[in-house]
Enzyme design. Structure first.
Site, short mmCIF file in Angstrom:
data_model
loop_
_atom_site.label_atom_id
_atom_site.label_comp_id
_atom_site.label_asym_id
_atom_site.label_seq_id
_atom_site.Cartn_x
_atom_site.Cartn_y
_atom_site.Cartn_z
N HIS A 80 -3.85 -4.35 -3.48
CA HIS A 80 -2.78 -4.64 -4.45
C HIS A 80 -3.00 -6.07 -4.96
O HIS A 80 -2.26 -6.99 -4.63
CB HIS A 80 -1.41 -4.51 -3.79
CG HIS A 80 -1.03 -3.12 -3.43
ND1 HIS A 80 -0.30 -2.30 -4.28
CD2 HIS A 80 -1.29 -2.38 -2.32
CE1 HIS A 80 -0.13 -1.12 -3.69
NE2 HIS A 80 -0.71 -1.15 -2.51
N GLU A 140 4.52 6.70 3.94
CA GLU A 140 4.38 5.39 4.60
C GLU A 140 5.66 5.11 5.41
O GLU A 140 6.44 4.21 5.10
CB GLU A 140 4.14 4.30 3.57
CG GLU A 140 3.70 2.98 4.19
CD GLU A 140 3.38 1.90 3.16
OE1 GLU A 140 3.02 0.78 3.59
OE2 GLU A 140 3.47 2.17 1.95
N ASP A 168 -5.41 -3.36 1.74
CA ASP A 168 -4.04 -3.25 1.25
C ASP A 168 -3.55 -4.61 0.72
O ASP A 168 -4.18 -5.20 -0.13
CB ASP A 168 -3.13 -2.71 2.34
CG ASP A 168 -1.92 -1.95 1.79
OD1 ASP A 168 -1.86 -1.71 0.58
OD2 ASP A 168 -1.04 -1.59 2.58
#
Length: 448
Positions: free
Chosen positions: A94, A245, A342
């Site tokens: 991200h 998640e 991530d």
């Protein structure tokens, strides 16, 4: 200059040559696609090959058993048993969220607070310059650590989609000679039931991106998933979802995505990230879902560092689970499994440095990817490369560019016990500058 420093400097100069050898190196056997006369290190737990590599004009020219090299007309470096890896592939990042912690910290470390904090920060600060500079900071870190390909998710609701995808296209062009970049849209799936969602799908297609979003259980989830697949098929787009998640055993969107892919006879590539709830479901239910995932041809990417940080967090309580999906079971079922970094230094994960080796090191310990190591190293190299459609990245083969990471560590115990900050990164056979960017570069952006 000390004698050892002078020796290192002179050996480093070898990488300026057009024709040289890397001798006495250990390479994970699963990286090597072709070669001849190599021998396997005796330790079955490591599965390392002991080899010599010939580099000619930036390309791997020969892979031979260690000690075979005898052409002293060309310079060489003796790695003294050190490991050689293919450059890394980071499948799930991200970059647009990265490095906002100093101005947008998570007050309690929970997932809910992360969502709220990022939303507030994006509404206030995420203009083109802000997103560009933070994303490029992440690219600089990744490149210096030895990463060659990155896929980033981009928050895409409303006007943010146009801003972030334009920034992404600019960075993709600027970094084309150093990094392969892919982008995925990130919205909740209900967005695709609106006219704005269809416009986003068009923007993704125009940007040569991947269609994606967050799946979560709600009354319309099946309709939402079905719509995303339809949009992707119409535009010939690949798909990449955030799925399950959480630690709710009733969260089964991974199964629903697989069923939809099968029902719609979808032929593009589909990846699902996180899939944490799979690990708290009944064994028979988890096995049935894994079988569907295999049948649908879906790849799974786990984010152990971020999920370890977020999942199971309760004030004053010790977390009881790791937030990692069923990596071993998925792999045993021959589902492609990758690991990735991530978030970095943002409300979803306060730490990280875009270092894929750190991701691998932490994942080994979190998910017990050892005893034996087998081919788990592929989870941060060739497997994500294949899922990104990059068949010549993340592996070592005669005829491929010498995009390599060299370590003094001679085995996995040594590799994963230190930071390996002194690694050498080769791109097209040349050593790059591995100096990391200073955090101070972003100080003016991060004032609260």
């Amino acid at each position: 200059m000390a004698k050892s420093e002078e020796h290192d400097r002179l050996e480093f100069m070898i990488f300026d040559a057009n024709h040289y050898w890397i001798r006495n190196a250990h390479v994970p056997a699963s990286f090597v696609v072709n070669g001849n006369k190599w021998t396997t290190r005796k330790s079955p737990n490591d599965n390392l090959l002991h080899i010599d590599l010939e580099i000619v004009d930036g390309v791997i020219s020969a892979i031979l058993a260690a000690g075979t090299y005898s052409n002293y007309a060309y310079p060489s470096i003796n790695l003294q048993g050190g490991m050689v890896w293919a450059c890394f592939v980071d499948l799930h990042t991200h970059l647009d969220k990265g490095h906002i912690w100093n101005r947008a910290s998570n007050p309690d470390g929970t997932f809910e607070s992360a969502l709220a904090t990022v939303k507030a920060d994006s509404e206030k600060n995420w203009n083109a310059e802000d997103v560009y500079r933070r994303m490029e900071f992440g690219l600089k870190c990744s490149y210096a650590h030895g990463t060659k390909a990155i896929r980033t998710h981009l928050d895409s609701a409303g006007r943010q989609g146009a801003i972030s995808f334009e920034v992404f296209r600019e960075l993709r062009e600027k970094w084309a000679d150093r990094m392969i970049l892919q982008a995925v849209s990130l919205v909740s799936l209900d967005y695709f039931l609106t006219p704005e969602g269809e416009k986003l799908a068009d923007l993704v297609a125009e940007s040569d991106g991947i269609l994606g979003g967050v799946t979560f259980i709600n009354p319309d989830i099946d309709q939402q998933i079905d719509r995303v697949f339809s949009l992707a098929k119409e535009r010939k787009l690949n798909l990449d979802f955030h799925a399950d998640e959480n630690d709710d055993p009733n969260s089964d969107t991974l199964r629903r995505v697989a069923e939809t892919a099968i029902r719609q006879k979808y032929r593009g590539k589909t990846i699902c990230g996180h899939c944490c709830s799979l690990s708290v479901q009944e064994e028979t239910e988890a096995e049935a879902t894994i079988a569907l995932v295999k049948k649908a041809g879906i790849g799974i990417v786990s984010l152990p560092m971020c999920n370890l940080y977020l999942q199971g967090r309760r004030p004053g309580k010790t977390p009881r689970w790791r937030g990692v999906t069923l990596l071993h079971e998925l792999k045993q079922a021959k589902v492609p499994v990758a690991i990735a970094s991530d978030n970095c230094r943002d409300p979803f994960h306060a730490y990280g440095d875009h270092d894929a080796l750190e991701v691998f090191s932490q994942s080994v310990k979190i998910a017990q990817l050892d005893h034996p190591f087998g081919d788990w190293a592929n989870a941060i190299t060739s497997t994500p490369a294949d899922l990104m459609g990059l068949p010549n990245v993340g592996r070592i083969r005669v005829g491929l560019p010498a995009d390599l990471v060299l370590f003094k560590a001679r085995n996995y115990r040594e590799l994963l016990s230190r930071s390996q900050h002194d690694r050498i990164v080769l791109r097209d056979g040349k050593a790059i500058d591995t100096t990391l960017p200073s955090y101070a570069e972003l100080d003016d952006l991060l004032k609260k």
